[in-house]
Design an enzyme around this catalytic site. Structure first.
Site: not given
Ligand code: UN1
Length: 511
Positions: A190, A243-244, A247-248, A265, A299, A400
């Site tokens: 999804k 995701g956040s 949600v995780g 993640e 992230c 965040e």
């Molecule tokens: C993300 O921000 O969800 O290391 C992944 C990085 C990228 C991947 C980021 N290669 O900034």
């Protein structure tokens, strides 16, 4: 309908807007709900990039059933053969890199040089995982008994569910889908509702490379009506979410009820430490790239810069001056540095943190405003924003934001900086600028995060190293490289006794 390929969905709409159906068992299928949603360009919302199915539980069930049946065949295809398809897909992605990157900028907003990087990350992952088809190593080890052989082999799990975010709309699906299929699993994905097109483009390359029907299925839609049923489905053996943290937490709890493997993640509040002895030119350059690259929507984004007092003023002055000069606009313009926020809700969140920071007493050094004049009026644009003299307890230094908002905090030295760096609920990425090798090694040991950079900002992970974080950033799994192979397989220990007699482990002790 059956004659369509992943790349040429029949248009159900007037004009040139493509309507994508779900991709289930190699067929294009309309959603059971009969509803669709629009994928609009966040730099210019007048443009509908494509239309997608707003799916429900029945669509998830159909996709999982297709994946379940396909698994019985796919798991028996030798891994090197499975990997050849992934290798060929890498070659196709490389040929189509410009087209797919432009699609990605249109649906996601990030600047074209970065969407080229995103597509490249999928290509890199494909080459790496194609190689895994001829490795997938497991231990062979001596048995404690004579004439007995012992080894452990990797087995696929079955149907894997993937829920992917909008900020890396091709790279992150590739991190999940490619190791999963090389290991012999089948998938239902999804993609984020803001960016489904890039997942279709990735899967289109795999299908054109010869991926059999049912091995990857795409169901588009929203979290509650697609992600929820996928996470709950009893036939799904693994769930991988990026995701956040909120949600995780829900996905983790739901997946645990049916004992699914679950890889999460989640969020980050990534610190970059700049010590007095740092190369300041380099640190300023890195802090701009880490803070405002991808409009701060990674992230791994550098959202806190912790600067030692001796260079604090100089760093702040020069950093802010440079941030003011960043060019904001439509990412298809090669000269633009910073694109729009992904959508209205994200932009509102970003702007709300400007008020929060002000109310908390942080000093707004630049930015903070929505841009809504001229061409900006059609998109979700905001000025790159820098708060200075931030205290580590403030919400802008703890939560965040996922936008172009950077907080700069003063510190006394490395020890103090590490305490500030570690003093948040997340632990994804971290960085230190110094010329002192002793301090660099101490930071590598003491920063409690999944990733540490020395003399580089917090973004830019490479696909063959473990990717993931500590604390509320995840649940201990790692994507990328061997970590992904570990997640998408489970061990079977195999003992072969060729002694022709009963040998009892732990009891018989031959001379
Ligand atoms: C993300 O921000 O969800 O290391 C992944 C990085 C990228 C991947 C980021 N290669 O900034």
């Amino acid at each position: 309908m059956a004659t369509e390929t992943v790349g040429t969905p029949a248009s159900l709409a007037s004009g040139n807007t493509k309507v994508y159906r779900n991709f289930i068992d190699g067929e294009w299928v309309e959603s059971s709900t009969g509803e669709t949603f629009e994928d609009r360009n966040p730099a210019d919302t007048r443009e509908v990039v494509a239309i997608f199915q707003k799916s429900g539980k029945d669509d998830v069930n159909a996709a999982v059933e297709a994946a379940r049946l396909a698994f019985e065949r796919w798991r028996l295809v030798p891994a090197p053969r499975r990997a050849e398809i992934v290798f060929l897909a890498a070659e196709m992605l490389a040929e189509r890199k410009e087209e797919y990157s432009r699609d990605m900028t249109r649906e996601m907003g990030k600047v074209i040089k970065e969407t080229r990087g995103d597509t490249q990350e999928a290509i890199d992952t494909a080459y790496y995982m194609a190689g895994e088809g001829r490795r997938m190593f497991g231990p062979t080890t001596p048995s404690e008994l004579p004439n007995k052989f012992a080894m452990a082999v990797r087995h696929p799990l079955g149907v894997c569910g993937m829920i992917t975010p909008w900020n890396f709309p091709m790279a992150i699906p590739s991190w999940k889908l490619l190791p999963a299929i090389v290991c012999g699993n089948t998938c239902v994905i999804k993609p984020a509702q803001d960016t489904p097109l890039s997942t279709f483009n990735l899967v289109r390359a795999l299908v054109d490379a010869g991926l059999p029907k049912g091995v990857i299925n795409i169901v588009t839609g929203f979290g509650a009506s697609v992600g929820g049923p996928l996470t709950e489905h009893p036939e799904v053996r693994a769930i991988s979410l990026t995701g956040s943290t909120a949600v995780g937490r829900t996905v983790g709890v739901t997946a645990a009820k049916s004992f699914k493997h679950c890889s999460l993640e989640l969020g980050g509040k990534n610190p970059m430490i700049v010590l007095d002895d740092a190369n300041l030119d380099l640190a300023i350059e890195g802090g701009l790239w880490g803070g405002f690259g991808t409009t701060g929507q990674r992230c791994t984004a550098t959202s806190r810069i912790i600067v030692q007092k001796g260079v604090y003023r100089e760093f702040v002055d020069r950093y802010v001056a440079r941030a003011k000069k960043l060019k904001i606009g439509n990412g298809l313009d090669e000269t633009v540095d910073v694109g729009p926020a992904i959508n209205e809700a994200q932009l509102k969140t970003d702007l709300s943190y400007v008020d929060i920071g002000r109310d908390e007493g942080a000093k707004l050094a630049c930015g903070g405003n929505r841009l809504d004049k001229g061409d900006y009026q059609y998109g979700f644009f905001m000025e790159p924003t820098v708060f200075i003299d931030v205290d580590s307890k403030m919400r802008i230094a703890q939560e965040e934001i996922f936008g172009p908002v950077v907080s700069i905090l003063p510190c006394d030295g490395l020890e103090d900086a590490i305490e500030i760096a570690n003093g948040v609920e997340y632990g994804l990425s971290s960085s230190l600028y110094t010329r002192d090798v002793n301090k660099a090694f101490a930071a590598m040991r003491d920063l409690y995060a999944g990733i540490t950079y020395i003399n580089a900002p917090t973004i830019g992970a490479e696909v063959h190293l473990p990717f993931g974080g500590t604390k509320a950033t995840g649940n201990g799994h790692r994507e990328g490289g061997i970590g992904a192979i570990d997640f998408y397989t489970e061990w079977k220990s195999v003992y072969i006794d060729y002694s022709d007699k009963l040998q009892r482990a732990q009891i018989d002790r031959p001379e």
